[in-house]
Design an enzyme around this catalytic site. Sequence first.
Site, short mmCIF file in Angstrom:
data_model
loop_
_atom_site.label_atom_id
_atom_site.label_comp_id
_atom_site.label_asym_id
_atom_site.label_seq_id
_atom_site.Cartn_x
_atom_site.Cartn_y
_atom_site.Cartn_z
CE LYS A 83 -27.82 -3.63 31.66
NZ LYS A 83 -28.33 -4.99 31.87
C1 E4P Z 1 -26.59 -6.79 34.33
O1 E4P Z 1 -27.11 -5.73 34.07
C2 E4P Z 1 -26.71 -8.00 33.53
O2 E4P Z 1 -28.04 -8.12 33.08
C3 E4P Z 1 -26.40 -9.26 34.29
O3 E4P Z 1 -25.90 -8.99 35.57
C4 E4P Z 1 -25.68 -10.31 33.51
O4 E4P Z 1 -25.50 -11.43 34.35
P1 E4P Z 1 -25.05 -12.86 33.79
O5 E4P Z 1 -23.61 -12.80 33.47
O6 E4P Z 1 -25.32 -13.80 34.92
O7 E4P Z 1 -25.90 -13.14 32.59
#
Ligand code: E4P
Length: 220
Positions: A83
Amino acid sequence: MELYLDTANLDEIKEIASWGVLSGVTTNPTLVAREGVDFKRRVKDICQVVSGLVSAEVVSTDTEGMLKEGRDIATWAPNAIVKCPLTPAGLAATSQLSREGVKVNVTLCFSVNQALLAARAGAYIVSPFAGRLDDINEDGMALVEQIVEVFHIQGIETKVLAASIRTPLHVTRAALAGADIATMPYKVFKQLVCHPLTDKGLEQFLSDWKKAMATVAAKG
Ligand code: E4P
């Protein structure tokens, strides 16, 4: 649409995986930090529980650092995916890693133009964060819809992963938008299966069944 869990908690992953509906897992530095465990060990463990893609995020902010981390993460398991954040350095790292055959999920996407850039850089997945846009009084799911539409018009193959999902309605809207993947916290995954009429109906079926069996037994 594939359903992913957004967590680094192994118990949560094992439970949802046991339903036979879990296609993958996304993690981020916040989620891993919450577990207080070794990052590499935990990602490897998750990769053994699920056969689908498991996203592990780099924490460097420069391209060289991201490349080093990304190349390492890619060796942890065949289903580990790197990522990278949607920054200029992240795009450069995505572009290089993709050329090397490493799958990249470009994260922290908040606009159609950012999604287009991620796709041009060779991202395998782009992750628009719906909930965080809702938090600032914007319609996060509208962004998911637009990205799916633009990718369709442009013939772009990068997968759209609806992220930062906060409610079951987000999941339904992601599916209606044609998102390839939706990732959600454990709590939302559990909410998906619950319906009061299912509980009530099951209770009724079981009580009717018991009564009928008692009558049959009484008749001898
Ligand atoms: C996705 O890959 C992220 O880890 C995640 O969806 C972030 O979510 P949040 O905005 O609830 O922290």
